[in-house]
Design a protein around this motif. Sequence first.
Motif, PDB file in Angstrom:
ATOM      1  N   UNK A  22     -32.418 -44.387  15.804  1.00 49.96           N
ATOM      2  CA  UNK A  22     -31.233 -43.827  16.473  1.00 49.96           C
ATOM      3  C   UNK A  22     -30.069 -44.587  15.981  1.00 49.96           C
ATOM      4  N   UNK A  23     -29.085 -44.153  15.492  1.00 49.74           N
ATOM      5  CA  UNK A  23     -27.898 -44.773  15.155  1.00 49.74           C
ATOM      6  C   UNK A  23     -27.971 -45.638  13.946  1.00 49.74           C
ATOM      7  N   UNK A  24     -29.103 -45.200  13.079  1.00 55.23           N
ATOM      8  CA  UNK A  24     -29.184 -45.989  11.893  1.00 55.23           C
ATOM      9  C   UNK A  24     -28.280 -45.241  10.776  1.00 55.23           C
ATOM     10  N   UNK A  25     -28.248 -45.845   9.636  1.00 56.19           N
ATOM     11  CA  UNK A  25     -27.523 -45.453   8.435  1.00 56.19           C
ATOM     12  C   UNK A  25     -28.169 -43.942   8.109  1.00 56.19           C
ATOM     13  N   UNK A  26     -27.443 -43.051   7.856  1.00 55.54           N
ATOM     14  CA  UNK A  26     -27.922 -41.861   7.262  1.00 55.54           C
ATOM     15  C   UNK A  26     -28.208 -41.927   5.772  1.00 55.54           C
ATOM     16  N   UNK A  27     -29.194 -42.431   5.392  1.00 55.49           N
ATOM     17  CA  UNK A  27     -29.674 -42.982   3.984  1.00 55.49           C
ATOM     18  C   UNK A  27     -31.100 -42.215   4.103  1.00 55.49           C
ATOM     19  N   UNK A  28     -31.447 -41.277   3.568  1.00 46.08           N
ATOM     20  CA  UNK A  28     -32.639 -40.551   3.502  1.00 46.08           C
ATOM     21  C   UNK A  28     -32.991 -39.931   2.295  1.00 46.08           C
ATOM     22  N   UNK A  86     -39.439 -38.054  -7.771  1.00 45.04           N
ATOM     23  CA  UNK A  86     -39.166 -36.580  -7.838  1.00 45.04           C
ATOM     24  C   UNK A  86     -38.642 -36.535  -6.369  1.00 45.04           C
ATOM     25  N   UNK A  87     -37.649 -36.897  -5.784  1.00 45.18           N
ATOM     26  CA  UNK A  87     -37.346 -36.481  -4.351  1.00 45.18           C
ATOM     27  C   UNK A  87     -36.686 -35.339  -4.283  1.00 45.18           C
ATOM     28  N   UNK A  88     -36.968 -34.671  -3.215  1.00 49.67           N
ATOM     29  CA  UNK A  88     -36.668 -33.268  -3.045  1.00 49.67           C
ATOM     30  C   UNK A  88     -35.191 -33.127  -2.429  1.00 49.67           C
ATOM     31  N   UNK A  89     -35.125 -34.191  -1.750  1.00 50.95           N
ATOM     32  CA  UNK A  89     -33.465 -34.448  -1.116  1.00 50.95           C
ATOM     33  C   UNK A  89     -33.066 -35.907  -1.156  1.00 50.95           C
ATOM     34  N   UNK A  90     -31.845 -36.077  -1.358  1.00 54.16           N
ATOM     35  CA  UNK A  90     -31.548 -37.273  -1.090  1.00 54.16           C
ATOM     36  C   UNK A  90     -30.282 -37.471  -0.525  1.00 54.16           C
ATOM     37  N   UNK A  96     -27.019 -39.880   1.216  1.00 55.15           N
ATOM     38  CA  UNK A  96     -26.591 -41.124   1.174  1.00 55.15           C
ATOM     39  C   UNK A  96     -25.091 -41.089   1.935  1.00 55.15           C
ATOM     40  N   UNK A  97     -25.117 -41.915   3.101  1.00 53.41           N
ATOM     41  CA  UNK A  97     -24.036 -42.140   4.025  1.00 53.41           C
ATOM     42  C   UNK A  97     -23.639 -40.640   4.577  1.00 53.41           C
ATOM     43  N   UNK A  98     -24.601 -40.023   4.697  1.00 56.79           N
ATOM     44  CA  UNK A  98     -24.708 -38.801   5.641  1.00 56.79           C
ATOM     45  C   UNK A  98     -24.388 -37.542   4.674  1.00 56.79           C
ATOM     46  N   UNK A  99     -24.080 -37.845   3.269  1.00 53.08           N
ATOM     47  CA  UNK A  99     -23.685 -36.843   2.268  1.00 53.08           C
ATOM     48  C   UNK A  99     -24.893 -36.480   1.453  1.00 53.08           C
ATOM     49  N   UNK A 122     -38.227 -40.492   3.918  1.00 53.19           N
ATOM     50  CA  UNK A 122     -38.157 -42.024   4.049  1.00 53.19           C
ATOM     51  C   UNK A 122     -36.610 -42.468   4.166  1.00 53.19           C
ATOM     52  N   UNK A 123     -36.539 -43.555   4.769  1.00 52.94           N
ATOM     53  CA  UNK A 123     -35.190 -44.429   4.463  1.00 52.94           C
ATOM     54  C   UNK A 123     -35.008 -44.816   2.873  1.00 52.94           C
ATOM     55  N   UNK A 124     -33.888 -44.369   2.609  1.00 51.16           N
ATOM     56  CA  UNK A 124     -33.346 -44.513   1.156  1.00 51.16           C
ATOM     57  C   UNK A 124     -34.072 -45.573   0.309  1.00 51.16           C
ATOM     58  N   UNK A 125     -34.510 -45.403  -0.730  1.00 52.75           N
ATOM     59  CA  UNK A 125     -35.114 -46.394  -1.554  1.00 52.75           C
ATOM     60  C   UNK A 125     -34.211 -47.725  -1.809  1.00 52.75           C
ATOM     61  N   UNK A 126     -34.757 -48.943  -2.137  1.00 53.03           N
ATOM     62  CA  UNK A 126     -34.094 -50.011  -2.358  1.00 53.03           C
ATOM     63  C   UNK A 126     -34.354 -50.843  -3.716  1.00 53.03           C
TER      64      UNK A 126
END
Length: 347
Positions: A313-319, A335-339, A341-344, A44-48
Amino acid sequence: MPFHLRGTVLPDGTVRDLWTLGDRITLRRPSVPADTVADGGFLMPGLVDVHTHPGSAAGDETAFDPEVFADQIAAHREAGVTALRFPGLLGEIPDELREAPGSPRMITAGRWLAWAGLSRGAAFHTVTDDLVAAAVAETKAHDGWCKIMGDWDLEAPPVPYELLRAVVDGVHAAGGRVAAHCQSAAGVLGAARAGVDSIEHGMGMPQECVALMAGHGTTYVPTLTPFARRAPLVDTGSARGRLWHEGRRTMIRRVREAYDAGVTVLAGTDSAPHGNVAAEVMHLVEAGLPPAAAVGAAGWTARAFLGLPLLTEGALADITVYDTDPREEPAVLRHPRRVMLRGRIIR
């Protein structure tokens, strides 16, 4: 080194490979080796969280504390929240914190602006004789938003409709948007009639507001979580307490009615504990939103509302990555397995 993720990408539900290059996403395999950090699951794109007010210590709502702010932002980040809207802050965000590699995207609306005729309010409200000019100034000084106290409690008179309509017209002419705090039936009705861009809370919302919001394109942010937390503490033996509980029940009913009418409903937590947007999603489900819509209220729908991209493509690496499909099991948002933010990698 680039990172590689593979899984079912939401909301479209296709299985794809994503790579991150710096703080951006690419759908094309890089020419250099990539470290696979997720293989399988749901991406998913990062939560808001579209309504949160970090920055004040417990029991002190009059002072902005940068250290407290940083701690509360960290709580959001650890929960997979990568974008935040602040409809009212006590102070200015330090530049080094706003743009820090580990900071979620931040969208502010400046101060809480209160009409000079508001008979009751709070110490953190900024009372002004010229609400229109103040609203336009806050919009220009921040991220295209201002926050208006349409009312303050269940019984105080709200901002007059003509004045609120002038605020909306002035802010829209300046290219901005208006968020309105509303906790009385009269306050919500005035905001819905005036065509504000988002109604925050909406306690005791009259039925006619649903069609008004749909017609104006007004978004509804009910912030159900703090009301649910407070409900056991409000005395049902007093007239004021009974009014409060009836207002809350009405607000919950309007969530599904608004959704069915085509109103965008979004997830905001309002107050502490921070990093709790998953709880708001569950309250939206309990209020009758389909699970996928409730997840979208803290995901892809919220990002569209704030002008943030999805996993393209080209979007923010917030996943964020989950083991099961949150559209079917919204509780997995806790319970996210992976977060990322800004590619980190955050977790």
